[in-house]
Design an enzyme around this catalytic site. Structure first.
Site, PDB file in Angstrom:
ATOM      1  N   PHE A   1       0.642  -1.142  -0.138  1.00 41.65           N
ATOM      2  CA  PHE A   1       0.134  -0.062   0.031  1.00 41.65           C
ATOM      3  C   PHE A   1       0.944   1.240  -0.082  1.00 41.65           C
ATOM      4  CE2 PHE A   1      -2.448   2.974   2.578  1.00 41.65           C
ATOM      5  CZ  PHE A   1      -3.375   3.110   1.940  1.00 41.65           C
TER       6      PHE A   1
ATOM      7  N   ASN B   1      -3.354   1.749  10.545  1.00 39.04           N
ATOM      8  CA  ASN B   1      -4.235   2.430   9.668  1.00 39.04           C
ATOM      9  C   ASN B   1      -4.500   0.962   8.813  1.00 39.04           C
ATOM     10  OD1 ASN B   1      -5.064   3.298   7.154  1.00 39.04           O
ATOM     11  ND2 ASN B   1      -3.273   3.686   6.249  1.00 39.04           N
ATOM     12  N   PRO B   2      -5.552   0.434   9.185  1.00 39.00           N
ATOM     13  CA  PRO B   2      -6.119  -0.731   8.724  1.00 39.00           C
ATOM     14  C   PRO B   2      -6.859  -0.642   7.498  1.00 39.00           C
ATOM     15  CG  PRO B   2      -7.688   0.024  10.499  1.00 39.00           C
ATOM     16  CD  PRO B   2      -6.647   0.995  10.132  1.00 39.00           C
TER      17      PRO B   2
HETATM   18  N1  GLN Z   1      -6.979   5.251   2.886  1.00 38.51           N
HETATM   19  C1  GLN Z   1      -7.125   4.465   1.987  1.00 38.51           C
HETATM   20  C2  GLN Z   1      -7.553   5.041   0.520  1.00 38.51           C
HETATM   21  O1  GLN Z   1      -7.339   5.967   0.229  1.00 38.51           O
HETATM   22  C3  GLN Z   1      -8.216   3.366   2.361  1.00 38.51           C
HETATM   23  C4  GLN Z   1      -7.634   2.156   3.028  1.00 38.51           C
HETATM   24  C5  GLN Z   1      -6.718   2.510   4.359  1.00 38.51           C
HETATM   25  O2  GLN Z   1      -6.003   3.449   4.274  1.00 38.51           O
HETATM   26  N2  GLN Z   1      -6.531   1.550   5.188  1.00 38.51           N
HETATM   27  O3  GLN Z   1      -7.888   4.325  -0.491  1.00 38.51           O
END
Ligand code: GLN
Length: 306
Positions: A114, A213-214
């Site tokens: 991520f 930040n799950p």
């Molecule tokens: N913030 C993420 C997004 O912008 C959503 C999932 C997360 O951050 N845990 O898509």
């Protein structure tokens, strides 16, 4: 009627007019236009950063080179064109450059992990402040589901008197996490490959700050940006039917890890504050509160372990 014998000089029948020198200015203007047409919001920023990535220069240096009329060599222009084409297809800028800035850090990112977001820098700030405020010479902070390692490494480097532990359970993300932990080389940071629900049993009842930040997007919500939808790992985005499956695990794990008075800090979607406060209240947490990000959207809920 006959054609005029002297057509105006401004109209050329030549389909390949002399291109002229490939200046930074021209490439930059062309890149901005192409990225804007592809729907990219901050096309100028991305253009500067892509050109700068190839040239090994900062945004300011790229802008200066444009103003000064600097000319690019053919291989450099071709390398830039390649990257622009990838970005036009909405591959994340950070996957193309391989780097993502987060607070004082530059993290390695790419497929499988991520990409850290700017709003998470504010979540990390709350965790940093909480850890610094603990009346303990060596407080412990835990980051559950650390991904690239962004929050954990920010905590470890910005609160050097703390001990920081992080877990990640994605086999695709973990090589990135390991690489970032190795590169930052914070002596007070420990990374383990583990599910957050089972991680760090040896720390039960001793932790001052648990932050996460799950994944929190509901299963049937489709992220708007192609960069997210097509390139961020689903495991880092989706949290079950109501989006809160992992939040529930974070709450249980927080109760297990934290000592009385310890702080829980959870990032969430802008519409989830009330639901998460209710969930935490019913799990027995105290002083639940939701905080906005820099765009005034609800982003973080905090609570204190009774
Ligand atoms: N913030 C993420 C997004 O912008 C959503 C999932 C997360 O951050 N845990 O898509």
């Amino acid at each position: 009627m006959t054609a005029p014998s002297n057509p105006p000089a401004s109209f050329s029948d030549d389909p390949t007019p002399e291109p002229g020198p490939v200046t930074v200015d021209r490439v930059r203007a062309d890149t901005v236009a192409r990225l804007a047409r592809a729907g990219i919001e901050d096309a100028e920023v991305d253009a500067d950063l892509l050109i700068g990535h190839v040239l090994g220069q900062s945004r300011g240096q790229v802008q200066a080179a444009a103003i000064m009329g600097r000319v690019l060599t053919a291989p450099v222009a071709a390398a830039i064109a390649d990257l622009v084409q990838r970005r036009e297809k909405r591959e994340p800028l950070q996957h193309i450059t391989g780097r993502a800035p987060f607070r004082g850090l530059e993290l390695n990112v790419g497929p499988g992990v991520f990409v850290p977001r700017p709003e998470t820098e504010g979540v990390a700030q709350i965790a940093i402040d909480a850890l610094r405020s603990m009346a303990d010479p060596e407080p412990i902070g835990v980051d559950l589901g650390t991904g690239s390692g962004a929050i954990a490494l920010a905590l470890a480097t910005e609160v050097p008197h703390a001990r920081v532990y992080a877990c990640e359970n994605s086999a695709e993300a973990f090589p990135w996490t390991s690489r970032n932990f190795a590169e930052v080389a914070a002596p007070n940071a420990t990374l383990v490959f583990a599910d957050l629900a089972e991680a760090f049993g040896e720390l039960d009842g001793t932790v001052s700050v648990v932050v996460s930040n799950p994944p929190y997007i509901p299963a049937d919500a489709i992220p708007r940006d192609p960069e997210v939808r097509l390139f961020d790992p689903a495991q880092a985005l989706f949290g079950g039917e109501d989006g809160l499956d992992v939040v529930r695990l974070v709450s249980q794990t927080g109760l297990r890890l934290l000592h009385a008075g310890g702080a829980l800090i959870i990032e969430h979607g802008e519409l989830q504050g009330a639901e998460i406060r209710a969930l935490l209240d019913s799990d027995g947490w105290r002083a639940t509160a939701t905080h906005r990000d820099l765009t005034t959207r609800d982003r973080t809920t905090t609570a204190v372990r009774p």
